[in-house]
Scaffold this motif. Structure first.
Motif, PDB file in Angstrom:
ATOM      1  N   ASP A   1      -7.707   6.096  -1.328  1.00  0.00           N
ATOM      2  CA  ASP A   1      -7.033   5.123  -0.458  1.00  0.00           C
ATOM      3  C   ASP A   1      -7.692   3.744  -0.504  1.00  0.00           C
ATOM      4  O   ASP A   1      -7.016   2.723  -0.485  1.00  0.00           O
ATOM      5  N   SER A   2      -9.038   3.704  -0.522  1.00  0.00           N
ATOM      6  CA  SER A   2      -9.693   2.391  -0.482  1.00  0.00           C
ATOM      7  C   SER A   2      -9.416   1.608  -1.771  1.00  0.00           C
ATOM      8  O   SER A   2      -9.298   0.387  -1.737  1.00  0.00           O
ATOM      9  N   THR A   3      -9.259   2.317  -2.894  1.00  0.00           N
ATOM     10  CA  THR A   3      -8.899   1.641  -4.149  1.00  0.00           C
ATOM     11  C   THR A   3      -7.480   1.077  -4.046  1.00  0.00           C
ATOM     12  O   THR A   3      -7.226  -0.074  -4.433  1.00  0.00           O
ATOM     13  N   LEU A   4      -6.551   1.854  -3.479  1.00  0.00           N
ATOM     14  CA  LEU A   4      -5.179   1.366  -3.308  1.00  0.00           C
ATOM     15  C   LEU A   4      -5.133   0.199  -2.325  1.00  0.00           C
ATOM     16  O   LEU A   4      -4.370  -0.754  -2.512  1.00  0.00           O
TER      17      LEU A   4
ATOM     18  N   PHE B   1       0.840  -1.202   0.000  1.00  0.00           N
ATOM     19  CA  PHE B   1       0.000   0.000   0.000  1.00  0.00           C
ATOM     20  C   PHE B   1       0.877   1.256   0.000  1.00  0.00           C
ATOM     21  O   PHE B   1       0.634   2.202  -0.751  1.00  0.00           O
ATOM     22  N   ASP B   2       1.940   1.261   0.832  1.00  0.00           N
ATOM     23  CA  ASP B   2       2.860   2.404   0.878  1.00  0.00           C
ATOM     24  C   ASP B   2       3.539   2.618  -0.473  1.00  0.00           C
ATOM     25  O   ASP B   2       3.724   3.754  -0.920  1.00  0.00           O
ATOM     26  N   LYS B   3       3.922   1.499  -1.122  1.00  0.00           N
ATOM     27  CA  LYS B   3       4.583   1.602  -2.437  1.00  0.00           C
ATOM     28  C   LYS B   3       3.608   2.206  -3.458  1.00  0.00           C
ATOM     29  O   LYS B   3       3.988   3.088  -4.250  1.00  0.00           O
TER      30      LYS B   3
ATOM     31  N   ARG C   1       1.049   4.069  -2.762  1.00  0.00           N
ATOM     32  CA  ARG C   1       0.786   5.455  -2.368  1.00  0.00           C
ATOM     33  C   ARG C   1       1.899   6.374  -2.865  1.00  0.00           C
ATOM     34  O   ARG C   1       1.630   7.492  -3.330  1.00  0.00           O
ATOM     35  N   SER C   2       3.155   5.903  -2.800  1.00  0.00           N
ATOM     36  CA  SER C   2       4.289   6.692  -3.311  1.00  0.00           C
ATOM     37  C   SER C   2       4.174   6.899  -4.820  1.00  0.00           C
ATOM     38  O   SER C   2       4.432   7.991  -5.331  1.00  0.00           O
ATOM     39  N   LEU C   3       3.765   5.829  -5.519  1.00  0.00           N
ATOM     40  CA  LEU C   3       3.586   5.935  -6.974  1.00  0.00           C
ATOM     41  C   LEU C   3       2.478   6.939  -7.288  1.00  0.00           C
ATOM     42  O   LEU C   3       2.612   7.772  -8.198  1.00  0.00           O
ATOM     43  N   ARG C   4       1.379   6.853  -6.533  1.00  0.00           N
ATOM     44  CA  ARG C   4       0.260   7.780  -6.735  1.00  0.00           C
ATOM     45  C   ARG C   4       0.713   9.227  -6.556  1.00  0.00           C
ATOM     46  O   ARG C   4       0.353  10.100  -7.340  1.00  0.00           O
ATOM     47  N   LYS C   5       1.510   9.474  -5.505  1.00  0.00           N
ATOM     48  CA  LYS C   5       1.995  10.835  -5.235  1.00  0.00           C
ATOM     49  C   LYS C   5       2.868  11.336  -6.383  1.00  0.00           C
ATOM     50  O   LYS C   5       2.766  12.484  -6.825  1.00  0.00           O
ATOM     51  N   GLN C   6       3.723  10.452  -6.881  1.00  0.00           N
ATOM     52  CA  GLN C   6       4.616  10.818  -7.993  1.00  0.00           C
ATOM     53  C   GLN C   6       3.806  11.199  -9.240  1.00  0.00           C
ATOM     54  O   GLN C   6       4.048  12.234  -9.875  1.00  0.00           O
ATOM     55  N   ILE C   7       2.808  10.370  -9.574  1.00  0.00           N
ATOM     56  CA  ILE C   7       1.966  10.642 -10.752  1.00  0.00           C
ATOM     57  C   ILE C   7       1.183  11.942 -10.539  1.00  0.00           C
ATOM     58  O   ILE C   7       1.073  12.773 -11.452  1.00  0.00           O
ATOM     59  N   ALA C   8       0.635  12.117  -9.326  1.00  0.00           N
ATOM     60  CA  ALA C   8      -0.166  13.307  -9.029  1.00  0.00           C
ATOM     61  C   ALA C   8       0.666  14.584  -9.168  1.00  0.00           C
ATOM     62  O   ALA C   8       0.206  15.581  -9.732  1.00  0.00           O
ATOM     63  N   ASP C   9       1.912  14.545  -8.669  1.00  0.00           N
ATOM     64  CA  ASP C   9       2.789  15.716  -8.780  1.00  0.00           C
ATOM     65  C   ASP C   9       3.103  16.027 -10.240  1.00  0.00           C
ATOM     66  O   ASP C   9       3.122  17.194 -10.650  1.00  0.00           O
ATOM     67  N   GLU C  10       3.336  14.971 -11.025  1.00  0.00           N
ATOM     68  CA  GLU C  10       3.627  15.181 -12.454  1.00  0.00           C
ATOM     69  C   GLU C  10       2.441  15.816 -13.171  1.00  0.00           C
ATOM     70  O   GLU C  10       2.596  16.643 -14.066  1.00  0.00           O
ATOM     71  N   GLN C  11       1.217  15.425 -12.765  1.00  0.00           N
ATOM     72  CA  GLN C  11       0.019  15.922 -13.439  1.00  0.00           C
ATOM     73  C   GLN C  11      -0.590  17.139 -12.751  1.00  0.00           C
ATOM     74  O   GLN C  11      -1.619  17.659 -13.195  1.00  0.00           O
TER      75      GLN C  11
END
Length: 708
Positions: free
Chosen positions: A553-556, A529-531, A533-543
């Motif tokens: 969170d519930s989807t992750l 889940f942490d991994k 979440r980190s990927l999600r943050k990276q994608i979100a920052d890029e976009q």
């Protein structure tokens, strides 16, 4: 227009297989062009109720919202889901607004968010008449009522919608409205025979806790240690308190910021964005923060001070756990907070002050409660729970109770004999046999229950009546001088022998939660889940969008549990629609495969991933027998993995392991016994002529061919 198109839109754009309770009925009404009132708790799925009809109905849906932050969030989320949407508000230049208005005229948008001020400004309603409007959605509709907890005078002018667009359906939505406010919403908006949908106000995923207001800072840091890296909000009474608390937390190493109405718009926006994007874990804020913040992964809410009413408290704790995952709500309570709040409220208009003081008293009752907090909360909104919730501090540490039926009967009888016209203070005077002028002038000294409760002190009667209000044995009529009213439950106590348990007045001992060590498989799931979440943050920052706009969170958490590694299994995850799969699916699949491979290399068994490792070996060209030797597993287990992979849509060719002739014979046995038959039963029916793994492979082929 039918509901089937709405269901297809739900999966395609939002990634959900089915509607939540009530959503389908609400949407059906809207598609049939009926006015609707929706009372649904924060996180209950209100937005879907108008966003899905907006997508499938021809024309433009106009959403009226008082909250600039919410408009921005909602539009970003809709665009990410592949739905054309925009907002118009005071934060934009005239040129930006003109561009959006042209998009509306050209039919390029499905949803437009506007503030009430913009909607009612000169010429805007005339502009809307040039467009095919499919639907008006009035969000935060409780703002229209003077009885509501957040009255906004500009909202009362929204009746212009029904005056000027008589055939266009209007949906009014709110998360918090008592019965009086619900009625007011319908009348003020001039809705035409609306259907009213009241969803359960229960948010069972939120753990409710109240702690004494001593040593708050240390209790908060202990709480934050148990909520490592989880985002949350601390609500404070004053602007100064938000700043000092945030600064103290920073000195302790926490990533915190503050938010209040005294900051500049730029400062507020910066703090809010940092929180939305998970750059900051804690935001210390006044109630100016949060209305309309559509951040689904807030894991906890702390009230540093007592809120001024239950509606506000309910709405604020509702900002936690909007994705349905487990969350916490902690309230600090002290009598000093009550006195401060009373002083603040006493400075306003007299009629409003009286109403707000009564509502504060109900909030105080909740904080001092000695019975299930969730039942009290729901009872306030007119909803009855059959049993205690098990997810609040009182349920985990119940206080001592006694049979209070006689006390309740005396009080209820007095309410009946005063013709349900007495408020709490007057009723206590009647019960204690007071000779006050109010009692004598109303003739209450002549009723049978006059003086029936002389043996109980005024303070104890206050507490008993508060318990009865909390239990739903009484209701408070704000619009009738706060008179106490009987309910169906109180009639059961008076006439049907219903027993009433009451609580002895002893200081309840606070028991700290004991943190149990987590099983290894849960630790691994959390690591994945942490991994993710980190990927999600990276994608979100890029976009340049908040992380929860990518996935909540519930989807992750579902991804971490199910470990989908192909298109079919990823699309089966709740919250993964076709649009989001195209954008992010491959990145998350690769992250899951990489994680599983790394864990296996460390010698950790990963639950639910064993067949994926078989698939990896299969892709390398190894036979089932070779894989079984490599993985030290029974060959039958490997064949079962291959059958499962085939059923889930992975590229596995089962005809390499079972001939057409073998399949046809086994198929006949399956058709006789059924596809859900046990392997043993099929094995015996086939005269023990076919090996178990052949039968398992044949079952997989049969199910796939028959879409079972």
């Amino acid at each position: 227009m039918n509901i089937r198109e709405a269901r297809e839109a739900l999966k395609l754009y939002f990634g959900y297989e089915r509607f939540r309770p009530m959503q389908e009925q609400i949407i059906t009404n809207i598609l049939n062009k009926k006015d609707v009132v929706v009372l649904m708790p924060t996180g209950g799925g209100k937005s879907i109720c108008y966003q899905v009809p907006a997508v499938v109905m021809p024309g433009l849906c106009v959403v009226i919202s008082p909250l600039i932050a919410l408009m921005k969030d909602q539009v970003e989320a809709l665009l990410t889901n592949g739905i054309q949407a925009a907002y118009i508000n005071s934060s934009q230049s005239a040129e930006q607004q003109y561009t959006i208005e042209n998009q509306c005229l050209n039919g390029e948008l499905k949803l437009l968010y506007v503030s009430p001020e913009k909607l009612l400004s000169a010429g805007f309603l005339s502009f809307l008449k040039r467009i095919n409007i499919s639907l008006f959605a009035v969000d935060e509709a409780h703002c229209i009522s003077a009885w509501g907890h957040d009255f906004r005078p500009e909202y009362t002018q929204l009746r212009a919608l029904k005056q000027q667009f008589q055939t266009t359906p209007v949906v009014a939505l709110t998360a918090t409205a008592d019965r009086l406010t619900q009625k007011d919403i319908q009348e003020q908006l001039w809705l035409q025979n609306p259907d009213v949908f009241v969803a359960s106000f229960d948010r069972p995923n939120i753990n409710l806790m109240v702690k004494p207001g001593k040593d708050r800072f240390n209790k908060i840091t202990e709480f934050l240690e148990r909520h490592y890296k989880q985002p949350g909000i601390i609500y404070c009474l004053s602007r100064k308190a938000t700043e000092s608390l945030a600064n103290k937390l920073k000195t302790q190493g926490y990533n915190a910021t503050y938010y209040h109405a005294g900051m500049s718009a730029q400062q507020r926006s910066k703090a809010q964005e940092a929180f939305l994007r998970d750059d900051v874990q804690v935001v210390c804020a006044t109630v100016a923060f949060g209305m309309g913040i559509d951040k689904s992964n807030v894991r906890w809410v702390i009230h540093y001070n007592l809120p001024k009413n239950i509606e506000g408290y309910y709405q604020e704790i509702g900002r936690a756990g909007r994705d349905g995952a487990q969350s916490d709500a902690l309230l600090f309570y002290s009598f000093a907070d009550v006195m401060n709040m009373r002083n603040m409220l006493s400075e306003g208009d007299k009629a409003q002050t009286e109403l707000q003081l009564v509502k504060l008293e109900r909030m105080q009752q909740f904080a001092e409660a000695a019975s299930c907090r969730r039942r009290i909360l729901l009872q306030y909104f007119g909803e009855t729970m059959d049993k205690d919730c098990g997810n609040c501090d009182i349920c985990r540490n119940p206080p001592t109770t006694f049979d209070g039926t006689l006390i309740a009967q005396k009080a209820l009888s007095a309410v009946a004999r005063t013709q349900e016209k007495a408020n709490i203070g007057l009723l206590i005077d009647v019960l204690r046999g007071s000779r006050s002028s109010q009692v004598l002038s109303a003739g209450y000294d002549k009723i049978k229950t006059y003086g029936a409760g002389r043996d109980v002190s005024t303070m104890d009667w206050n507490r008993y009546l508060h318990q009865m209000l909390n239990a739903g044995l009484l209701e408070l009529a704000y619009d009738q001088n706060y008179a106490l009213k009987l309910t169906d439950q109180s009639r059961q106590v008076l006439f049907e022998g219903k027993k009433v348990q009451m609580v002895k007045f002893e200081e309840a001992k606070q028991q700290e939660e004991t943190v149990k060590p987590r099983p290894k498989r849960e630790v691994i799931k959390d690591a994945l889940f942490d991994k993710l979440r980190s990927l999600r943050k990276q994608i979100a920052d890029e976009q340049n969008v908040p992380p929860y706009v990518v996935f909540n969170d519930s989807t992750l958490q579902e991804m971490a549990a199910e470990k989908p590694t192909n298109r079919i299994t990823m699309l089966a995850i709740s919250g993964v629609g076709a649009q989001k799969y195209e954008r992010y699916g491959d990145a998350f699949i690769n992250a899951i495969i990489s994680f599983v491979t790394e864990e296996q290399a460390k010698g950790n068994k990963v639950k639910g991933a064993t067949h994926l490792l078989t698939f990896e070996a299969y892709q390398q060209g190894l036979s089932p027998e070779q894989i079984s030797i490599q993985r030290n597993l029974n060959p039958v287990t490997i064949y079962s993995h291959l059958a499962t992979l085939y059923e889930q849509g992975y590229a596995v060719n089962l005809s390499d392991f079972i001939s057409k002739a073998e399949y046809n014979v086994i198929k006949k046995a399956i058709e006789k016994l059924g596809a859900d038959s046990k392997l043993k039963d099929l094995f015996e029916m086939l005269g023990e002529q076919y090996e178990y793994h052949k039968i398992r492979l044949a079952l997989a082929i049969y199910k796939k061919q028959n879409s079972i």
